[in-house]
Structure formats: C-alpha cells, structure tokens
Design an enzyme around this catalytic site. Structure first.
Site, mmCIF file in Angstrom:
data_model
loop_
_atom_site.group_PDB
_atom_site.id
_atom_site.type_symbol
_atom_site.label_atom_id
_atom_site.label_comp_id
_atom_site.label_asym_id
_atom_site.label_seq_id
_atom_site.Cartn_x
_atom_site.Cartn_y
_atom_site.Cartn_z
ATOM 1 N N THR A 390 0.883 -1.144 0.000
ATOM 2 C CA THR A 390 0.000 0.000 0.000
ATOM 3 C C THR A 390 0.927 1.200 0.000
ATOM 4 O OG1 THR A 390 -1.651 -1.242 1.247
ATOM 5 C CG2 THR A 390 -1.750 1.134 1.472
ATOM 6 N N ASP A 432 -9.514 -9.379 0.448
ATOM 7 C CA ASP A 432 -9.695 -8.737 1.751
ATOM 8 C C ASP A 432 -11.059 -9.046 2.369
ATOM 9 O OD1 ASP A 432 -7.225 -7.692 2.088
ATOM 10 O OD2 ASP A 432 -7.774 -5.595 1.795
#
Length: 579
Positions: A390, A432
């Site tokens: 990220t 996720d």
C-alpha cells in the site's frame, strides 16, 4: 541512528520497485526526476508533501508552488504515484482520504474503497472441497474489485480542489509518456514482482524487456498505454474512466480472462463521504478513517486504553511500554475479527467499540508482569451498546488545509494483471473479504459475517490515514502501508509523537512491534534491543524477529512551520517543502 537506517535500507529488498524501457537515462534529467531524499525532518514555510516515492512528492510540491491547495497537491501526487510507484500507486485500486479544510474547520473521511461486482457471491473462491482457492482469490481477474481510486481523486478535486484537472494530471501524463529513470529500489521490486506479473502477457510487455529479462536501475520507464488512460481522464473526467473508452477496455479484458466486473459495475461506482472516528489524547484531537477501514476504530480504541498511562515512567521503547501496547493490540484485533465490515451492509458498532468505559474495562484486564494468551482473548460477547503493499502520503498547504491519503492495489502490483491496452494494474482486493468464515486472509487476519462477500460491498481494510488537530487547527498527518501491521505502526507513531514528545523523525525511526491477536506472536523489528526482547520473553511473549514494519509518511505544522519526515524504511521516499 546509523545502525537502524542501515537495516532499513537492507530491508528494502522486501519492498518491490518499478518498470523501465530499454533506453538510457537522460544525461540531464529535468528537476522533477530528482530522486534525492532526506529522511531527517525538513522544514518549510509554504507547505509540505511527504510521499513514498520522490518524483511523485516533487510533483505534489510543484502543484503547491503553482497556487494549488493541499487537495490539488494530493490529487496530483496520487495520479503521479500511479506512474512512478506501480506496485502500490494506482488507477486500478482504491483507498481512503482524510481531509481537513481550514476555512470551514471541516474534517471528513473520503471512502473510495473498491466494491464487489454485482456477480460476486459469498463462496466464489471456494473449490469443490470447500477450501479457499488462494490463486483464484489473489492472482486472477476474478480477484479484482471495482476500482475506486479515479473516482476518489476526482471527487476530492471537484469538491475541495482549486486548479483545473488537466493541470493536476499533466505531470503524470508526461511521466508515463516520456518516461523516467528507474531507481535501485524500483528495479529490485520489479524483479520481485515477476512471480506474478511475468505470467500475464499484458503486464510482462510493460514491465520486462522483450527477451523477458529484468530492467536495471537507470533504465527509463515508458508506459504509453497508461499515458493514454490518463489522457482520457484529463479529457473526460469520471466518464473517461467509468463509462468511456477505458471502461470498454477494462470490461473486454475481464470477459477475456474470467473476470466479472461489468460496465454496470463501473457506472455504478460511488464515492462516500463519511464522518471520521474521533477521540482526544493528551490534549490533541484525533480524526481517523471510519469503516470500512478497521484502522480508525482500533486506533481510537487503543488510544482510549492507553490514555491514562504515565508514559514518562514507562519509558519510550521499554519492555513495559511495548508489552502494554502489545496487549492492547491483541484485544483490538480480536474485536476486528468479529465486528468490522462495510457499514452500508453491516451495523458496525463504532460507538460501542470506541467507548471509553469499554476501553477502561479492557485495560483493567491487562497484567503488566505477564502476557494474556490469545486463546484467553475473544471478541467482546456484549458491547456497552448497540465494530503487503500500500502507499501513503501526507500534504499540507500554507492555508492550513491538510490531507492524509492511503491507497492500494492490495498485494504489491495487485493481482499482477494489467487490463490490456490501458496500462492499468488490477487490484486483488476481493481477498480482503472473508472468503470463508474463520479462514485467515493473506495477511493472517480472520473475518466474520460482517466482512463476507456480497455484491456492491466494500471489503474491510487496515488502511489508517490519520489527521491530528490542536485547538481546532490541523497539526499532523500520518499513515502507512503494511497490510495488517498498518494500524499498529500508526499507533506507535502517534504515541511516540504525542505521548513521548519525540520529533516526527524520531517518532518514525524508533523500533516497532506488532501483534494481531492470532497468530499469538509478537513481531519485533530486528534492531530492537536484545535486552528488551529478553524481558518481553520473560513476560510470556513468543517473539518473532522479522522484517521492518510499515513506512510512515508524516508531516507536522508547528508555529506556522511545516516539518516532514519520510520513513527511512523505504529509501525512495521523500519529504518536500515549499518556501
């Protein structure tokens, strides 16, 4: 400081870099290509951009110099990172943006997280035996959620920016079309990414040489298809991506490769403005991202547990201080496994989880002389009332506006698939979700019914952009990459700065720990004192010494001076001040 910095630099092998074209680097590169970085705090009077990649940070700073506000700068930085940091910067992913506008005093949370396609089903990643097919969930077109990044950046610009959109996109277009020299870190990351991208012809054509070999530092990255996509956005805005030529190519690529994102999915994507999760800590107001981020809720929950501690007595980095934080982390992550999800689909009990009385009750159960086994910790049965890669960047302008933004493709380079003809890497955010209740995802996190797959739902995330205010004025912005470790990394940065009064460079560089309840082990950075590790083991902790944790990009405004600190754990990062 020399030993930890050396270790951080050595750990860069874990952190994947970028792509190039077989052209020599220009002999005189334009200033925007300057990758020189300074991880110590720098000071400036006119604004600050702190980002994980130096070229994109300079793009954002240049927008401030042109008279843009913090939101303009953040939008330009975000689009530039899609070019210069493809492992995490993106057009094909999603994220969260915290914004504070000084004139109105408004602080808001912008949710542009990916959404599950309409054809998604709860058991879509289970094989015939009922087990999770990890390849399907993580490295296929089916693993992609409907991208939100473009919509999020455009929404921020339209609602809170000031400069023309074409001005903000121009640097990213130039970088994609004209190319830029690849850093040592980027070259290493591309080599790392070949395991996934090398299997996808569209990705391999962009990111590796015609003979399949890797690019080296100093080669020039040219991304013509990505430049084309950026031009469509500059020309037509939202429609250019979600209901125009880019959308047509994305859907064609999905249909050709077993994906399920449709034109209706793209047309139906919406950004949501949400109210931040807030608390007070040591005289500061903390504003953090609400669900579907779990980060804000649990940052507030843990700060509430720790708010009455005498940190001066505990001592920064002491075994007692680290033990106390580790125990708080375990309780927060246990609650995460049960209560956190998309609030538009599941009634996340934010008020209950962030209740002070609840936090104090948890603190009363923490013993300072020994750890509580994870098996003895469960998500709360009853609440007081009524839940790898990220990148983060922080921006502030001379008027006191501030932005804290975290966005992602999930894994480094997402699924490793590029939508043919677009240059856009696809996310693998569907992993996720809880693909199967009680089965951990790639980051070892468990999920329950609150995070089960449903059409149109946004997957739970650990991304934790945070803004700190003092007396109603923006004072600090921070955030980090790092998967499941993001929340604990941000917590320690806040504690180091706000409780121990370290400057933001010291707060960034100090050794970190991480505990996420299950598996029941305390991860410590390799440069934590051996004596401290032995004391933690004496309290019953199972220690795992691993790679470095996170990479915060932090700025602070103090006495009208801007200070920036990019994390030395990511050596390509940069803090850029504007005079």
């Amino acid at each position: 400081m020399s030993r930890p910095i050396a270790l951080f630099a050595a750990a860069a092998a874990f952190l994947a870099p970028l792509h190039v074209s077989a052209q020599p680097a220009p002999s005189k590169a334009p200033p925007i290509y300057d990758r020189s970085s300074a991880h110590n705090p720098i000071a400036a009077k006119g604004g600050m951009v702190v980002a994980q990649e130096a070229i994109a940070a300079r793009v954002g700073a240049d927008i401030l110099r042109q008279g843009g506000n913090a939101v303009d700068s953040a939008v330009a930085t975000g689009f530039a990172l899609a070019v210069t940091l493809p492992r995490a910067g993106n057009l094909g992913g999603g994220g969260f943006m915290m914004i504070h506008m000084a004139q109105t005093g408004k602080t808001l949370a912008l949710d542009y997280r990916e959404m599950a396609p309409k054809a998604a089903t709860r058991d879509m990643f289970l094989d015939e035996s009922g087990a999770v097919d990890k390849t399907l969930a993580r490295f296929s077109h089916l693993s992609a959620g409907v991208p939100g990044t473009v919509a999020g950046l455009l929404h921020a610009h339209e609602a809170y920016g000031s400069l023309p959109l074409k001005t903000l996109l121009a640097p990213a277009i130039d970088l994609a079309e004209g190319g830029f020299p690849v850093s040592f870190e980027m070259a290493g990351a591309l080599a790392f990414g070949k395991r996934s991208m090398g299997r996808n012809p569209a990705a391999a054509e962009i990111f590796y040489k015609p003979d399949g070999s890797n690019y080296a530092a100093g080669d020039v990255l040219v991304q013509k298809d990505l430049a084309w996509s950026l031009k469509q956005i500059a020309k037509s805005g939202w429609r250019g991506f979600y209901d125009g030529p880019i959308a047509k190519k994305l859907v064609a690529d999905m249909q050709a490769n077993g994906g399920i994102i449709s034109r209706d999915d793209l047309r139906g994507y919406r950004v949501v403005e949400r109210a931040p999760v807030t608390t007070q800590f040591r005289g500061y107001d903390i504003a953090a991202m609400p669900p579907p981020s779990s980060g804000g809720v649990h940052i507030v929950q843990m700060l509430n547990m720790l708010r009455d501690e005498d940190f001066a007595v505990l001592g920064q980095g002491s075994a007692d201080a680290l033990h106390l934080m580790a125990e708080a982390m375990k309780y927060a992550y246990a609650d995460r496994s049960k209560y956190l999800g998309d609030p538009d689909f599941y009634p996340v009990p934010v008020e209950a989880l962030t209740d002070l009385a609840y936090a104090k009750a948890i603190r009363a159960r923490i013993k300072m002389d020994r750890t509580t086994p994870a098996t003895a910790i469960r998500p709360a049965d009853r609440l007081p009332y009524e839940s790898p890669d990220t990148t983060h960047y922080s921006v502030a302008d001379k008027d006191g506006n501030i932005v804290s933004n975290t966005y992602t493709l999930n894994f480094s380079y997402g699924s490793g698939r590029v939508a043919t003809g677009t240059g856009i890497l696809l996310n693998n955010e569907m992993d996720d979700f809880a693909a199967k209740l009680g089965v951990a995802n790639a980051f070892g996190l468990l999920g329950g019914i609150a995070n089960a797959i449903e059409p149109g739902k946004r997957p739970l995330s650990s991304m934790t952009p945070v803004i700190v205010l003092k007396d109603g004025k923006a004072m600090m912005a921070t955030g980090s990459p790092g998967g499941s470790t993001i929340i604990t990394v941000v917590l320690q940065t806040l504690i180091n700065r706000l409780a121990y009064d370290l400057n933001i460079a010291e707060a960034t560089a100090r050794p970190r720990i991480h505990h996420q309840w299950l598996p029941d082990r305390l991860t410590v950075e390799p440069h934590l004192s051996a004596d401290t590790v032995h004391l933690l083991e004496g309290k019953g902790h199972t220690i795992r010494s691993g790679r470095v944790l996170g990479a915060t990009e932090t700025l602070e405004i103090r006495n009208d001076i801007f200070y920036g600190a990019s994390d030395p754990r990511r050596p390509a990062a940069l803090a850029v001040g504007v005079e």
